[in-house]
Design a protein around this motif. Structure first.
Motif, PDB file in Angstrom:
ATOM      1  N   PRO A  27       0.833  -1.208   0.000  1.00  0.00           N
ATOM      2  CA  PRO A  27       0.000   0.000   0.000  1.00  0.00           C
ATOM      3  C   PRO A  27       0.865   1.255   0.000  1.00  0.00           C
ATOM      4  N   HIS A  28       0.287   2.357  -0.459  1.00  0.00           N
ATOM      5  CA  HIS A  28       0.975   3.638  -0.387  1.00  0.00           C
ATOM      6  C   HIS A  28       1.060   4.058   1.079  1.00  0.00           C
ATOM      7  N   PRO A  29       2.073   4.841   1.466  1.00  0.00           N
ATOM      8  CA  PRO A  29       2.246   5.196   2.883  1.00  0.00           C
ATOM      9  C   PRO A  29       1.166   6.120   3.439  1.00  0.00           C
ATOM     10  N   HIS A  30       0.285   6.657   2.595  1.00  0.00           N
ATOM     11  CA  HIS A  30      -0.814   7.489   3.088  1.00  0.00           C
ATOM     12  C   HIS A  30      -2.023   7.310   2.165  1.00  0.00           C
ATOM     13  N   ARG A  31      -3.151   7.866   2.557  1.00  0.00           N
ATOM     14  CA  ARG A  31      -4.389   7.757   1.782  1.00  0.00           C
ATOM     15  C   ARG A  31      -4.724   9.065   1.079  1.00  0.00           C
ATOM     16  N   GLY A  32      -3.743   9.929   0.936  1.00  0.00           N
ATOM     17  CA  GLY A  32      -3.958  11.171   0.217  1.00  0.00           C
ATOM     18  C   GLY A  32      -3.574  12.388   1.032  1.00  0.00           C
ATOM     19  N   ILE A  33      -2.639  13.173   0.485  1.00  0.00           N
ATOM     20  CA  ILE A  33      -2.223  14.426   1.110  1.00  0.00           C
ATOM     21  C   ILE A  33      -2.991  15.592   0.481  1.00  0.00           C
ATOM     22  N   LEU A  34      -3.096  15.574  -0.831  1.00  0.00           N
ATOM     23  CA  LEU A  34      -3.806  16.614  -1.567  1.00  0.00           C
ATOM     24  C   LEU A  34      -5.310  16.336  -1.545  1.00  0.00           C
ATOM     25  N   GLN A  35      -6.104  17.395  -1.498  1.00  0.00           N
ATOM     26  CA  GLN A  35      -7.565  17.239  -1.508  1.00  0.00           C
ATOM     27  C   GLN A  35      -8.023  16.829  -2.906  1.00  0.00           C
ATOM     28  N   SER A 136      13.304   6.966 -15.270  1.00  0.00           N
ATOM     29  CA  SER A 136      11.895   6.597 -15.377  1.00  0.00           C
ATOM     30  C   SER A 136      11.281   6.495 -13.992  1.00  0.00           C
ATOM     31  N   MET A 137       9.978   6.661 -13.928  1.00  0.00           N
ATOM     32  CA  MET A 137       9.217   6.548 -12.694  1.00  0.00           C
ATOM     33  C   MET A 137       7.913   5.816 -12.985  1.00  0.00           C
ATOM     34  N   GLU A 138       7.390   5.125 -11.982  1.00  0.00           N
ATOM     35  CA  GLU A 138       6.148   4.390 -12.133  1.00  0.00           C
ATOM     36  C   GLU A 138       5.179   4.781 -11.017  1.00  0.00           C
ATOM     37  N   TYR A 139       3.902   4.858 -11.378  1.00  0.00           N
ATOM     38  CA  TYR A 139       2.895   5.190 -10.382  1.00  0.00           C
ATOM     39  C   TYR A 139       1.541   4.646 -10.837  1.00  0.00           C
ATOM     40  N   PHE A 140       0.631   4.484  -9.872  1.00  0.00           N
ATOM     41  CA  PHE A 140      -0.682   3.889 -10.115  1.00  0.00           C
ATOM     42  C   PHE A 140      -1.762   4.962  -9.937  1.00  0.00           C
ATOM     43  N   SER A 162       3.248   3.874  -5.104  1.00  0.00           N
ATOM     44  CA  SER A 162       3.760   4.620  -6.251  1.00  0.00           C
ATOM     45  C   SER A 162       5.103   5.246  -5.914  1.00  0.00           C
ATOM     46  N   GLU A 163       5.815   5.703  -6.943  1.00  0.00           N
ATOM     47  CA  GLU A 163       7.157   6.252  -6.745  1.00  0.00           C
ATOM     48  C   GLU A 163       7.168   7.747  -6.467  1.00  0.00           C
ATOM     49  N   PHE A 164       6.005   8.350  -6.282  1.00  0.00           N
ATOM     50  CA  PHE A 164       6.010   9.712  -5.775  1.00  0.00           C
ATOM     51  C   PHE A 164       4.841   9.905  -4.832  1.00  0.00           C
ATOM     52  N   SER A 165       4.866  10.986  -4.095  1.00  0.00           N
ATOM     53  CA  SER A 165       4.004  11.114  -2.933  1.00  0.00           C
ATOM     54  C   SER A 165       2.522  11.191  -3.257  1.00  0.00           C
TER      55      SER A 165
END
Length: 288
Positions: A27-35, A136-140, A162-165
């Motif tokens: 899982p990603h380390p959080h459930r969403g920082i941005l609204q 390269s970077m990968e994200y879902f 994912s590879e970014f926040s």
């Protein structure tokens, strides 16, 4: 479905500890920082074309806006009239599997899940792989499209690493009476603190110019119009900036002698030279 150049710039805001290693089994380390965006008209977000001449919106170049939010994040907005009906525009925006052929910087986009419900609503999950030179970077991403609301929203699939926040975004397509469509694209971002304030808007703006232009091109081709493939003057600069960001992500020391090889515009090269001590400190800290 966001602009891939903008997505790539978002990668530079990733904390170094999160870089490298997209994983569908974690899982990603959080459930969403941005609204997250809601699927509602642009006016709900204060986005308007009031006072903008029609010929400006139909010039073939997007109308760009960068808004500062109370949360401290940046909102990048692109608006452009496209000479094609909404159904054709949406066909291109939602053609995720063919992004590698249409969107610069997208190497792969693999759909791994689809769900459909009433009134044509559909959710599509896909894995993006974007490239900038050798990096390269990968994200879902989870996309939700509601034709009845003329809108699609997207955000990270937080069930996968994912590879970014974080990233959130929004597409809205308005049907115009003369067969044209008005396309709105908006995305929220946060660039790293070491980027000078004046440069943040420039970085986002350069990426934002690409956000709707590819839709314009391929929607016109779909309705049989001839479109000149005009290379963007911002692509090369954006790629070079991404290389610098990627070097920092990879914890590689940036040496003064490397800068001339990047062939940056003089003003930008001078700016980077001035902040080079700060960049070195970031890399040194990352190596600890």
């Amino acid at each position: 479905s966001s602009s891939l150049l903008l997505s790539a710039l978002l990668l530079s805001s990733l904390p170094l500890s999160l870089a490298r290693g997209a994983d569908a089994n974690k899982p990603h380390p959080h459930r969403g920082i941005l609204q997250r965006y809601e699927r509602q008209p642009p006016s709900s977000y204060g986005i308007s074309v009031s006072g903008v001449p029609l010929d400006r919106l139909r010039s073939g170049k997007p109308l760009l806006k960068i808004l500062s939010l109370s949360s401290g994040f940046k909102r990048a907005v692109s608006i452009q009239d496209i000479p094609a009906p909404p159904e054709v525009v949406w066909e291109k925006i939602m053609d995720l599997e063919h992004y590698p052929q249409m969107v610069e910087g997208c190497a792969r986009n693999d759909v791994y899940r689809r769900e459909k419900s009433g009134k044509g609503k559909q959710c599509v999950w896909s894995k993006y792989r974007i490239c900038a030179g050798p990096f390269s970077m990968e994200y879902f991403i989870e996309h939700t499209f509601e034709p009845a609301k003329n809108c699609m929203t997207f955000h990270l699939d937080y069930d996968r690493l994912s590879e970014f926040s974080d990233t959130v975004g929004y597409w809205y397509v308005e049907k115009l009476e003369d067969g044209w469509s008005r396309v709105y694209y908006s995305a929220d971002s946060q660039l790293p603190s070491w980027v000078p304030g004046f440069a943040k808007d420039r970085l986002i703006g350069q990426a934002l110019r690409q956000s709707t232009s590819w839709v314009d091109k391929y929607a016109q081709l779909a309705v049989g119009k001839s479109v000149a493939d005009r290379p963007s003057p911002f692509r090369t600069m954006a790629r070079r900036l991404l290389v610098i960001a990627a070097l920092i992500q990879a914890k590689v020391m940036i040496l003064p002698e490397v800068l001339p090889q990047l062939k940056l515009p003089p003003a930008l090269g001078q700016t980077i030279s001035r902040i080079l001590p700060r960049l070195r400190a970031i890399v040194a800290h990352a190596k600890q």
